[in-house]
Design a protein around this motif. Sequence first.
Motif, mmCIF file in Angstrom:
data_model
loop_
_atom_site.group_PDB
_atom_site.id
_atom_site.type_symbol
_atom_site.label_atom_id
_atom_site.label_comp_id
_atom_site.label_asym_id
_atom_site.label_seq_id
_atom_site.Cartn_x
_atom_site.Cartn_y
_atom_site.Cartn_z
ATOM 1 N N LEU A 225 6.950 31.051 -85.306
ATOM 2 C CA LEU A 225 8.035 31.843 -85.767
ATOM 3 C C LEU A 225 8.633 32.573 -84.555
ATOM 4 O O LEU A 225 8.442 32.639 -83.644
ATOM 5 C CB LEU A 225 7.266 33.086 -86.957
ATOM 6 C CG LEU A 225 6.508 32.379 -87.879
ATOM 7 C CD1 LEU A 225 5.615 33.687 -88.678
ATOM 8 C CD2 LEU A 225 7.561 31.497 -88.871
ATOM 9 N N GLY A 252 14.087 34.106 -94.841
ATOM 10 C CA GLY A 252 12.996 33.769 -93.663
ATOM 11 C C GLY A 252 12.373 35.084 -93.209
ATOM 12 O O GLY A 252 11.187 34.654 -92.365
ATOM 13 N N LYS A 254 9.562 37.332 -92.275
ATOM 14 C CA LYS A 254 8.000 37.436 -92.662
ATOM 15 C C LYS A 254 7.423 38.639 -92.503
ATOM 16 O O LYS A 254 6.568 38.943 -93.173
ATOM 17 C CB LYS A 254 7.464 36.225 -91.596
ATOM 18 C CG LYS A 254 7.591 34.842 -91.807
ATOM 19 C CD LYS A 254 7.508 34.334 -93.130
ATOM 20 C CE LYS A 254 7.853 32.827 -93.086
ATOM 21 N NZ LYS A 254 7.360 32.258 -94.525
ATOM 22 N N LYS A 255 7.828 39.306 -91.466
ATOM 23 C CA LYS A 255 7.212 40.705 -91.404
ATOM 24 C C LYS A 255 8.167 41.643 -90.227
ATOM 25 O O LYS A 255 8.765 41.232 -89.577
ATOM 26 C CB LYS A 255 5.889 40.617 -90.298
ATOM 27 C CG LYS A 255 4.961 41.876 -90.502
ATOM 28 C CD LYS A 255 3.235 41.428 -90.341
ATOM 29 C CE LYS A 255 2.604 42.237 -90.398
ATOM 30 N NZ LYS A 255 1.068 41.848 -90.235
ATOM 31 N N ALA A 268 10.755 36.404 -88.191
ATOM 32 C CA ALA A 268 11.333 35.543 -89.213
ATOM 33 C C ALA A 268 11.026 34.072 -88.868
ATOM 34 O O ALA A 268 10.543 33.638 -87.805
ATOM 35 C CB ALA A 268 12.925 35.701 -89.700
ATOM 36 N N GLU A 269 11.560 33.137 -89.712
ATOM 37 C CA GLU A 269 11.365 31.629 -89.642
ATOM 38 C C GLU A 269 12.318 31.180 -88.473
ATOM 39 O O GLU A 269 11.712 30.227 -87.586
ATOM 40 C CB GLU A 269 11.742 30.874 -90.957
ATOM 41 C CG GLU A 269 10.729 31.062 -92.031
ATOM 42 C CD GLU A 269 10.930 30.390 -93.219
ATOM 43 O OE1 GLU A 269 12.016 29.667 -93.228
ATOM 44 O OE2 GLU A 269 10.453 30.462 -94.177
ATOM 45 N N MET A 416 0.131 39.121 -86.190
ATOM 46 C CA MET A 416 0.198 37.907 -86.990
ATOM 47 C C MET A 416 -1.002 36.853 -86.133
ATOM 48 O O MET A 416 -0.301 35.775 -85.512
ATOM 49 C CB MET A 416 1.279 37.290 -87.113
ATOM 50 C CG MET A 416 2.407 38.199 -87.586
ATOM 51 S SD MET A 416 4.117 37.415 -88.221
ATOM 52 C CE MET A 416 3.789 36.297 -89.470
ATOM 53 N N THR A 419 -0.814 32.937 -84.981
ATOM 54 C CA THR A 419 0.646 32.305 -85.479
ATOM 55 C C THR A 419 1.367 32.310 -83.953
ATOM 56 O O THR A 419 1.602 33.551 -83.437
ATOM 57 C CB THR A 419 1.593 32.953 -86.416
ATOM 58 O OG1 THR A 419 0.768 32.834 -87.638
ATOM 59 C CG2 THR A 419 2.846 32.643 -86.449
#
Length: 727
Positions: A225, A252, A254-255, A268-269, A416, A419
Amino acid sequence: MTYMPKIDRRSFIVTAAATGGGLALGLDIPFGGPPVIRAADGSPEVNAWVVIRPDDTVVIRIARSEMGQGTLTGLAQLVAEELECDWSKVTHEFPTPGQNVARKRVWGDYTSTGSRSIRESHDYVRKGGAAARDMLIRAAAAEWKVSPSECSASNSVITHTPSGRTITYGKVAEAAAKLEPPSEVKLKDPKEWKIAGKPLKRLDTMDKLTGKPLYGIDVKLAGMLSAAVKECPVFGGKLKSFDAAKVAGMSGVKKVVPSGDAAVAVVAETWWQAKSALEALPIKWDEGPNAKVSSATIGDTLKAGLEADKAFIGNQQGDVKAAIASAAKTVEAVYSYPYQAHAALEPMNATAIYTADNCEVWCGTQNGEAALAAAAEASGLPVGKCDVHKMLVGGGFGRRGRSEFVSHAVRIAKEMPGTPIKLLKSREEDTTNAVYHPITQCKLVGALDANNNLTGLQMRISGQSILAAVAPARLAEGGRDPITFQGLNPGGTEGQLGYSVPNLLVDHAMVNPPIPPWFWRGVNNNQNALYLECFMDELAHAAGQDPLEFRRKLMAKHPKHLAVLNAVAEGVGWGKPAPQGIYRGLAQQMGYGSYVAAAAEISVTGGNKIKIHRIVGATDPGHAVNPAQIDRQVAGSFVYGLSALFYGECTVKDGRIEQTNFHEYNVMRMSEMPKVESIIMPSGGFWGGVGEPTIFVAAPAVLNAFFAATGKRIRSVPLKNHDLRLA
């Protein structure tokens, strides 16, 4: 997953006891010995610096960073020279800082700053090559059951002289790796060099032309990511709050996470999704006490420092006050130098994976061990459970000697676990929330006697101390910052003043505004050379003397300074009539152990358009490992120095840096670049750097030529502020 080549980390076990939870400080270079350590492809490591494959490929380990300066080729040449290997079969790899710590810093210092990569590691890397050669010869001699003294090595082939038998390195590498290293090795006299000292092609050129090598910004890992980060725009400010719910539904995302106490990041993605969400994120900042700081308030503080009663003394001879008081003529001037951004083409970035047991980082860095320490601190893990994979660096200039972008990436990744997170600073964030070339002013007073001899010189520098901000433990007695006096020192190997003045005082009134300073390519030599060399021109003209001859009279005790100055004067045709409309200026300086000078030829049209037709640069680095690389380094230095002269300035308003991108912080274009003629004149006996020194002399040489053309003195930069532009 895309990884840089590395040694199998399973071969090395790092424990807290071995590292003390931090980086080992000792330097132990074991050049070989059992058990055999193998590279990732299974080839034997003859010693830490040399891996030889069965097909005779020689892999030379490079600890220092490669950021376009050619260090990896130069260091490889030094190893290969002593190894006596076939240069056409040489390749390279970068061991990681974690491996270095695990092996008790077998590869030494990982720092690539201060033009020190070769000048501070040449001895032990050459010994690494010499030790490997000795072990290979002994292995061949043992197979032949002859004395090693009867054998010699050349071009990766070992020959038994009495019988004429030969064998290649690849055939005996396995046996050599099992031998104890020699206790001592004799290094070649540079006069005997066949590989080092030659203008060989760089090892990485073809790969770069074909897009093969990876920079930090290129890293791609499975499931990765992207993250964008924003720090408080006011230096010293803090993060109060942010409303993650406002951007949670954006494409997109994510956090949203804080990073430290002064920054927030969006994951994000894709990076563009992260950046877009960050721009839309409601953030409240505690701007702190610096929100009213401006360039004007900083300038007033520096101006007061010029007259301060107390200052740190850097160089003192005789009684300068008496010399000025009794002078037949005095000359006085005040110069200033601004904040400047590093403006690396590749913005700061790092990719990190965090788990409870491990943290790995991929990034371009000028200090791999500092990046490793930053990763360990941010992750909360022992150093032995962290590592940094050094990528090629898309522009360093000192900026990547700092590792806050690594800290951000690891802190975000820690939110995360498992990841991969690639953090990329936007150009705007990289420019406005960074560290900068320190701001200074300088008041100079010169005393001339009735015969127009310089009898006294006083230089008062007022401005920031880099060490006070970033490494106060390195300050000298009483809190003095020795780096402030680069190029103005009474002696030493780093930056000695090139003039003998009977009465001299160089001091520093330390003034530290809240804008964070840092090491910027050339560091304090840049402004010190500009201040001194432009003022030397002022003194020469006040004395009615030719600027070159005026300098020469003061340089009798400084033959190496004088030699490079004479070289550029001859190269530019000083003393001979210049072409119509062409005017000349020159400058000299010593820095990072090397002696440099420049002479510029310019023309001025329309009152404000400057064309730099030619600039001649001379460098004496003691030893020239690759003259072709030095030639390119000189040209690159002039690009950087001249960009700073014409365009480089960061201004402050409301505690913020105002410039955001290249439309406001410009750099030279190819069409603006002058012809560069490089004179490389190694005199031997010492090792100097080449990545930074010629930057210092670019600006004063051009400014002195501008005075010759117009009769106008420019005492502050950049020139854009004087409505002067490159033609």
